[in-house]
Each structure stands twice: as structure tokens, then as C-alpha cells.
Design a protein around this motif. Structure first.
Motif, PDB file in Angstrom:
ATOM      1  N   HIS A 109      20.086   6.756 -12.704  1.00 31.76           N
ATOM      2  CA  HIS A 109      20.518   5.825 -11.662  1.00 31.76           C
ATOM      3  C   HIS A 109      19.412   4.800 -11.411  1.00 31.76           C
ATOM      4  N   VAL A 110      19.825   3.580 -11.102  1.00 31.04           N
ATOM      5  CA  VAL A 110      18.892   2.575 -10.600  1.00 31.04           C
ATOM      6  C   VAL A 110      18.837   2.731  -9.086  1.00 31.04           C
ATOM      7  N   VAL A 111      17.644   3.000  -8.581  1.00 30.33           N
ATOM      8  CA  VAL A 111      17.471   3.291  -7.160  1.00 30.33           C
ATOM      9  C   VAL A 111      16.524   2.256  -6.549  1.00 30.33           C
ATOM     10  N   THR A 112      16.932   1.693  -5.436  1.00 30.50           N
ATOM     11  CA  THR A 112      16.069   0.795  -4.678  1.00 30.50           C
ATOM     12  C   THR A 112      15.624   1.516  -3.413  1.00 30.50           C
ATOM     13  N   GLU A 113      14.318   1.562  -3.199  1.00 35.12           N
ATOM     14  CA  GLU A 113      13.773   2.290  -2.054  1.00 35.12           C
ATOM     15  C   GLU A 113      12.722   1.433  -1.361  1.00 35.12           C
ATOM     16  N   LEU A 114      12.798   1.384  -0.034  1.00 37.94           N
ATOM     17  CA  LEU A 114      11.817   0.684   0.780  1.00 37.94           C
ATOM     18  C   LEU A 114      11.027   1.694   1.598  1.00 37.94           C
ATOM     19  N   VAL A 115       9.712   1.593   1.509  1.00 42.02           N
ATOM     20  CA  VAL A 115       8.818   2.356   2.380  1.00 42.02           C
ATOM     21  C   VAL A 115       8.080   1.346   3.239  1.00 42.02           C
ATOM     22  N   ASP A 116       8.183   1.492   4.572  1.00 48.17           N
ATOM     23  CA  ASP A 116       7.478   0.566   5.459  1.00 48.17           C
ATOM     24  C   ASP A 116       7.107   1.285   6.740  1.00 48.17           C
ATOM     25  N   ALA A 117       6.704   0.523   7.743  1.00 50.23           N
ATOM     26  CA  ALA A 117       6.220   1.112   8.985  1.00 50.23           C
ATOM     27  C   ALA A 117       7.291   1.925   9.696  1.00 50.23           C
ATOM     28  N   ASP A 118       8.562   1.710   9.354  1.00 47.81           N
ATOM     29  CA  ASP A 118       9.659   2.437  10.000  1.00 47.81           C
ATOM     30  C   ASP A 118      10.122   3.647   9.209  1.00 47.81           C
ATOM     31  N   GLY A 119       9.466   3.950   8.081  1.00 48.83           N
ATOM     32  CA  GLY A 119       9.835   5.120   7.308  1.00 48.83           C
ATOM     33  C   GLY A 119      10.264   4.788   5.888  1.00 48.83           C
ATOM     34  N   THR A 120      10.988   5.724   5.269  1.00 47.55           N
ATOM     35  CA  THR A 120      11.474   5.588   3.896  1.00 47.55           C
ATOM     36  C   THR A 120      12.986   5.386   3.918  1.00 47.55           C
ATOM     37  N   HIS A 121      13.448   4.358   3.182  1.00 51.21           N
ATOM     38  CA  HIS A 121      14.860   3.996   3.220  1.00 51.21           C
ATOM     39  C   HIS A 121      15.379   3.814   1.790  1.00 51.21           C
ATOM     40  N   GLU A 122      16.375   4.611   1.401  1.00 50.72           N
ATOM     41  CA  GLU A 122      17.043   4.372   0.121  1.00 50.72           C
ATOM     42  C   GLU A 122      18.114   3.308   0.350  1.00 50.72           C
ATOM     43  N   LEU A 123      17.979   2.183  -0.332  1.00 52.57           N
ATOM     44  CA  LEU A 123      18.840   1.034  -0.089  1.00 52.57           C
ATOM     45  C   LEU A 123      20.005   0.945  -1.057  1.00 52.57           C
ATOM     46  N   SER A 124      19.846   1.493  -2.244  1.00 51.93           N
ATOM     47  CA  SER A 124      20.942   1.458  -3.214  1.00 51.93           C
ATOM     48  C   SER A 124      20.713   2.519  -4.274  1.00 51.93           C
ATOM     49  N   ARG A 125      21.800   2.959  -4.906  1.00 48.02           N
ATOM     50  CA  ARG A 125      21.751   3.924  -6.008  1.00 48.02           C
ATOM     51  C   ARG A 125      22.985   3.688  -6.876  1.00 48.02           C
ATOM     52  N   ARG A 126      22.746   3.276  -8.122  1.00 44.57           N
ATOM     53  CA  ARG A 126      23.858   2.959  -9.019  1.00 44.57           C
ATOM     54  C   ARG A 126      23.608   3.565 -10.393  1.00 44.57           C
ATOM     55  N   HIS A 175       0.855  -1.189   0.000  1.00 42.91           N
ATOM     56  CA  HIS A 175       0.000   0.000   0.000  1.00 42.91           C
ATOM     57  C   HIS A 175       0.884   1.230   0.000  1.00 42.91           C
ATOM     58  N   GLN A 176       0.265   2.417   0.116  1.00 49.81           N
ATOM     59  CA  GLN A 176       1.013   3.663  -0.035  1.00 49.81           C
ATOM     60  C   GLN A 176       2.090   3.826   1.032  1.00 49.81           C
ATOM     61  N   ASP A 177       1.966   3.134   2.153  1.00 53.86           N
ATOM     62  CA  ASP A 177       2.950   3.245   3.224  1.00 53.86           C
ATOM     63  C   ASP A 177       3.811   1.993   3.368  1.00 53.86           C
ATOM     64  N   ALA A 178       3.760   1.111   2.369  1.00 52.43           N
ATOM     65  CA  ALA A 178       4.529  -0.135   2.447  1.00 52.43           C
ATOM     66  C   ALA A 178       4.775  -0.678   1.044  1.00 52.43           C
ATOM     67  N   HIS A 179       5.975  -0.468   0.529  1.00 55.20           N
ATOM     68  CA  HIS A 179       6.321  -1.013  -0.781  1.00 55.20           C
ATOM     69  C   HIS A 179       7.833  -0.975  -0.992  1.00 55.20           C
ATOM     70  N   LEU A 180       8.283  -1.857  -1.848  1.00 57.16           N
ATOM     71  CA  LEU A 180       9.679  -1.903  -2.274  1.00 57.16           C
ATOM     72  C   LEU A 180       9.719  -1.521  -3.744  1.00 57.16           C
ATOM     73  N   ALA A 181      10.420  -0.450  -4.075  1.00 56.17           N
ATOM     74  CA  ALA A 181      10.465   0.049  -5.448  1.00 56.17           C
ATOM     75  C   ALA A 181      11.874  -0.066  -6.008  1.00 56.17           C
ATOM     76  N   LEU A 182      11.974  -0.541  -7.230  1.00 53.45           N
ATOM     77  CA  LEU A 182      13.228  -0.629  -7.985  1.00 53.45           C
ATOM     78  C   LEU A 182      13.021   0.158  -9.266  1.00 53.45           C
ATOM     79  N   ARG A 183      13.577   1.389  -9.313  1.00 54.14           N
ATOM     80  CA  ARG A 183      13.262   2.286 -10.419  1.00 54.14           C
ATOM     81  C   ARG A 183      14.510   2.943 -10.997  1.00 54.14           C
ATOM     82  N   VAL A 184      14.395   3.282 -12.265  1.00 57.78           N
ATOM     83  CA  VAL A 184      15.413   4.093 -12.916  1.00 57.78           C
ATOM     84  C   VAL A 184      14.995   5.553 -12.787  1.00 57.78           C
ATOM     85  N   GLU A 185      15.868   6.361 -12.194  1.00 53.85           N
ATOM     86  CA  GLU A 185      15.570   7.777 -12.006  1.00 53.85           C
ATOM     87  C   GLU A 185      16.483   8.612 -12.903  1.00 53.85           C
ATOM     88  N   PRO A 186      15.921   9.326 -13.886  1.00 52.57           N
ATOM     89  CA  PRO A 186      16.755  10.205 -14.721  1.00 52.57           C
ATOM     90  C   PRO A 186      17.155  11.456 -13.950  1.00 52.57           C
TER      91      PRO A 186
END
Length: 526
Positions: A426-443, A409-420
Motif C-alpha cells: 500500500h502507498v501510505v501517507t502519514e503526518l507526524v507533527d505537534a498534534d500527534g501521528t495521523h495516517e492520511l491515506s492508504r491505497r 525532525h523526529q516529531d515533525a515530518h510528512l512521509a509518503l511510503r510504500v508499505e509491503p
């Protein structure tokens, strides 16, 4: 079409009617759903040639998926009840609000579906839709002058049609919920006549909901769901000499539950039952349940089939065993998921999404995944614990963040996206969950890039595929997306997402693949 019911249950006779054997099925193995993935609150009927099943859809769009079957085991998507934008309005709702708990009944050859739209976890509006074919077209939703949620219809032998639902109790000293009844004038689609309070449930202090009415041999039976929709979920019942009452609790309640099986049970939270008689006289039930994996579930509440029978006291679920068991013929499809437009859903309204083979075009929208608006998202329900979901995008030709998401849902998801960006993509991995928003990787990345999400049931892994080899960028325990951790009533969608200015050209996703797999334990296999 000719309906044929599941084999593997020996025939016995009770009260002159054939019913599934009390000795249970002859097929060993795990208990598997007939509709895997997020398909909760099932309601079922027989339309004369086939079985019709409708389930809750919350803010998924199109809404209220309809499945059909001739054998109760193999189900095919027929369409959706709600396909016209703007009715009902879902924009602004949390994902687990929206369209709740439908009931489907075939009344004189016409399919009727009643359902509630919930806002802030409370029933806000109740609607009625009709169709002569499960595939539609379905009528525009007709607003009913009522309250509460979990509505149902019952056609009595005298031709009168009755509407029932649940609401906060108005009876001092009883509750917290109650079931009530009014007559439905089918000619006008209006509720008429006096209101009758039926019952406050069998389990003290627990909400009573999910009512379903039946008549058998001149006696009326009322099924309900109690104990909440988590591990204490249960099917309870009441009986009465007339549809308006007086209703008394069936002393056998709960008629079906897995609450006593403990935290290690393969299937839990069993409840919200409906019953259907097949053309051969057998009775079957459908219920929702969850399949936790290592302490949490991400697939949502799924639909399970259970044999049933009628005895003098009323319905019996899983005769002789009292719990869900493997149903012969129910198995998990492993391998690439066949493409089917009916299985792709968006959020809160239609998205501009087209498909040709494994190439998908998705028009960007500015709403982010964390919003309660209409993001450019189209996805399929995750329906096995282990799977992969992959697509290729061109990193040099994107208007905004574009890629994949494992979306609860809007407050819980794992996204793997290309951000121009000005410095390149960059390929960015981001986790949104009950503990907040976390950028996990950026390449950094350029040109075509193959994005892939994969899970073995315990861990979601996000990365890219280069020269046929998966390169992991981030790993997230599945519990971070499990309902037990993030709340809600849904399961994970495996989705394509494209954020960008409105009016941008549709973004191509090529070679989109969703592949179902088997966990190390083989839990999805009979």
C-alpha cells in the motif's frame, strides 16, 4: 583563483578605504540568501585566494558543510569538516541538538574550525578541527577543556590566539548569559592561562551568544547575537582597548536587526553575524535570517550577505539603510537540481547510500523516522518555497516501508511510503507533527510506483504519478511542518527513506528528481 566581489554597489571612500555605497544596490527585487535552505549560524573567512564559509549542521551527517566562493555571491560545496563516524557521537540526540554554531578562521594559512556539540539544548563539548584545504582532509576533532557554546577564535597582531564562547552568567546581577575568553595554544591545541569574563550583552534579560572578535586600528570589537534566534534576533556589539577588556557596550547596539520591521517583513530573525575583509579592502557581513511564507517558515535559517563598513565607532552593517537589501547577482536557481553527492545528508551518522546518475541505492535500517537513532534516510535541504521531489520504487521488492519524506525532525515530518504486507503493498501517507501521528491515506499498489511530494509554498501534496499525471493522495498545510508550529532550529529535508531489517539488500530509488519552482508570487525570483 582570483576573488572578485559583487558588482552593482557604487564605490565610495571612507577612512581611505573603498566601501559599498551607502545608497544600496542598483538591483531591485526580493532579498535572497546566498546559501538557501537550512544553513544557519554562518562564519566566514578569506584564505588568501577564496572565501570559506561554514554553517551549523545539528545532527545532519556528514557535519559542518564547507562552501567556497571567489565573489561572495556564488558558492560551491567543498566538503564537510566532520566525515569520520563516531566523533562526535550524535546517536540519541534530537535533530536540533548536535553540532552548533562553528567559527572558521584562517590562521597563518591553516583553516581552524571550532564548534560545540549540544545535548538537550545545552553545550556539552567543544572541539577544534584544522585543515590546509577547505575540501579537507580535516583533522579529527580535538576536545577542548571548556564549557558553553558558540565558540570563536581570534588571532591578535602579536600572534596570540584567543578563544571565546558564551555560557550561563557567573556574575551576580548580570546575565542571563556571558561571554568569556581564554588563550589558545595553537601548538598543543589547549586552552591556557587565566579566564576573562568579557561582557553580558547589550539587551537586558536576553541571552548573549555568537561572539566574534575583531581588531581595527588598535581598538577591539566584539559582535554578538542577542534576542533569541526568532523574530527578536539582533546583532549587538561591545568595544575595548585590549582584548581582555574592559569591554563596554557599543551604544549603537543593535547594529543590525529586522525586529522592528514587523511580522510582514520578507526576511526576519536577522542576526548571528560575522565579518570578512575582501582582497580589495571592502568589508562584508554574513548573517542568518528566515523567509516566512504565509505565517511560517519551513526552509530553516538561511545565510544572507550584507555590505559593511568600518567607521570610528566600529562596524556598520548595511550602511545608509540598516537592513538587508537585494545583492546584485544573487538569484534562485530554478529547475532540476544538479546531482551532487556533497549535498546529500543523513542523520546522526553515515548511511549506506550510493548514487549513479539519478539512481540511488539506500541500505535499509530498522530505526523509524520518529526515533533518535540512525534511520536509513538521505536527503537534500529544501531551499525554495515551491518544488517537487520524486522517485520510483518497486512495490513488490521492498523489505519494509520505503519512499519519500518532507522531514523537519523526529516529531515533525510528512512521509509518503510504500508499505509491503501479507495482503499486498500500500502507498501510505502519514503526518507526524505537534498534534500527534495521523495516517492520511492508504491505497493498494503493485509493481513500480512513482512517488512525488510537491509544494507551492502553502501546501505539501503527496501522491503518485500515473501515465504522467499527478494523483494526489493527501494535502497538508505547510504550517504543520513550520518551525513556528513544531519547534526546532532546522528546516525541511526532502529525503529518501528505507526502513527494514539490518542486512537487507540496498533498495533502489530510480529517476530521483528534485525540481525547484517559483511560487505564484514569484518570491524566489529577483
Amino acid at each position: 583563483m582570483v576573488a572578485t566581489l559583487p558588482s552593482g554597489f557604487a564605490d565610495v571612500v571612507e577612512n581611505g578605504e573603498p566601501v559599498p555605497s551607502h545608497h544600496g544596490p542598483t538591483t531591485p527585487g526580493p532579498v535572497l540568501p546566498v546559501l538557501p535552505g537550512c544553513h544557519p549560524d554562518p562564519s566566514i573567512c578569506f584564505d588568501g585566494t577564496q572565501f570559506v564559509l561554514v554553517t551549523s549542521s545539528f545532527t545532519y551527517w556528514p557535519g559542518l558543510p564547507v562552501h567556497v566562493s571567489t565573489d561572495l555571491v556564488h558558492w560551491q560545496p567543498a566538503g564537510h569538516v566532520l566525515t569520520s563516524p563516531g566523533a562526535p557521537v550524535l546517536d540519541g540526540l534530537e535533530v536540533s541538538d548536535g553540532v552548533w554554531a562553528p567559527t572558521v578562521r584562517c590562521l597563518d594559512g591553516v583553516l581552524h574550525v571550532v564548534f560545540t556539540v549540544a545535548r538537550d539544548r545545552k553545550g556539552a563539548e567543544t572541539y577544534l578541527c584544522t585543515a590546509t584545504d577547505p575540501a579537507g582532509p580535516w583533522s579529527e576533532p580535538q576536545l577542548l577543556d571548556t564549557e558553553g557554546f558558540d565558540p570563536a577564535l581570534f588571532l591578535d597582531r602579536d600572534g596570540r590566539c584567543w578563544f571565546t564562547a558564551c555560557r550561563d552568567s557567573r556574575t551576580p546581577g548580570s546575565g542571563p548569559g556571558e561571554l568569556f575568553l581564554r588563550e589558545l595554544d595553537r601548538a598543543t591545541g589547549r586552552l591556557v592561562g587565566p579566564e576573562h569574563v568579557l561582557w553580558h550583552g547589550a539587551l537586558g534579560g536576553a541571552w548573549v551568544e555568537g561572539p566574534r572578535l575583531f581588531e581595527r586600528d588598535g581598538r577591539y570589537h566584539l559582535l554578538a547575537a542577542e534576542g533569541g534566534t526568532a523574530r527578536h534576533h539582533a546583532v549587538t556589539a561591545a568595544t575595548a582597548p585590549a582584548v581582555t577588556g574592559p569591554w563596554t557596550t557599543d551604544p549603537r547596539s543593535p547594529l543590525l536587526t529586522h525586529r522592528h520591521l514587523g511580522a510582514t517583513a520578507d526576511v526576519q530573525a536577522v542576526g548571528h553575524a560575522d565579518l570578512v575583509d575582501g582582497p580589495d579592502g571592502r568589508t562584508w557581513g554574513v548573517v542568518l535570517g528566515i523567509r516566512p511564507f504565509d505565517g511560517g517558515h519551513v526552509l530553516g535559517r538561511e545565510t544572507f550577505l550584507v555590505p559593511a563598513a568600518w567607521e570610528d565607532e566600529g562596524p556598520v552593517f548595511a550602511p545608509g539603510t540598516g537592513a538587508l537589501a537585494p545583492v546584485p547577482g544573487v538569484e534562485t536557481a530554478i529547475g532540476p537540481v544538479p546531482e551532487d553527492d556533497l549535498e546529500w545528508v543523513g542523520l546522526r551518522g553515515p548511511v549506506e547510500h550510493t548514487r549513479s546518475g539519478t539512481t540511488h541505492l539506500l541500505a535499509p535500517r530498522p530505526d523509524p523516522l520518529t526515533s533518535r537513532g540512525l534511520p536509513a534516510l538521505t536527503g537534500r535541504r529544501q531551499d525554495t518555497h515551491a518544488c517537487t521531489f520524486a522517485a520510483t520504487v518497486d512495490a513488490d521488492r521492498l523489505p519494509g516501508p520505503t519512499g519519500l519524506a518532507a522531514y523537519q525532525h523526529q516529531d515533525a515530518h510528512l512521509a509518503l511510503r510504500v508499505e509491503p504486507g501479507p495482503a499486498g503493498a500500500h502507498v501510505v501517507t502519514e503526518l507526524v507533527d505537534a498534534d500527534g501521528t495521523h495516517e492520511l491515506s492508504r491505497r493498494p499498489v503493485h509493481g513500480p510506483v512513482r512517488l512525488e511530494l510537491r509544494t507551492d509554498g502553502r501546501t505539501y501534496r503527496a501522491g503518485v504519478v500515473a501515465d504522467g499525471v499527478f494523483v494526489e493522495h493527501a494535502a497538508v498545510p505547510h504550517l504543520r511542518l513550520a518551525t513556528e508550529h513544531v519547534g526546532g532550529f532546522v528546516g525541511v529535508l526532502l529525503a529518501l527513506v528505507a526502513q527494514g531489517p539490518s542486512g537487507s539488500a540496498p533498495v533502489p530509488f530510480t529517476d530521483v528528481q528534485h525540481v525547484r519552482q517559483v511560487t505564484d508570487e514569484g518570491d524566489d525570483q529577483p
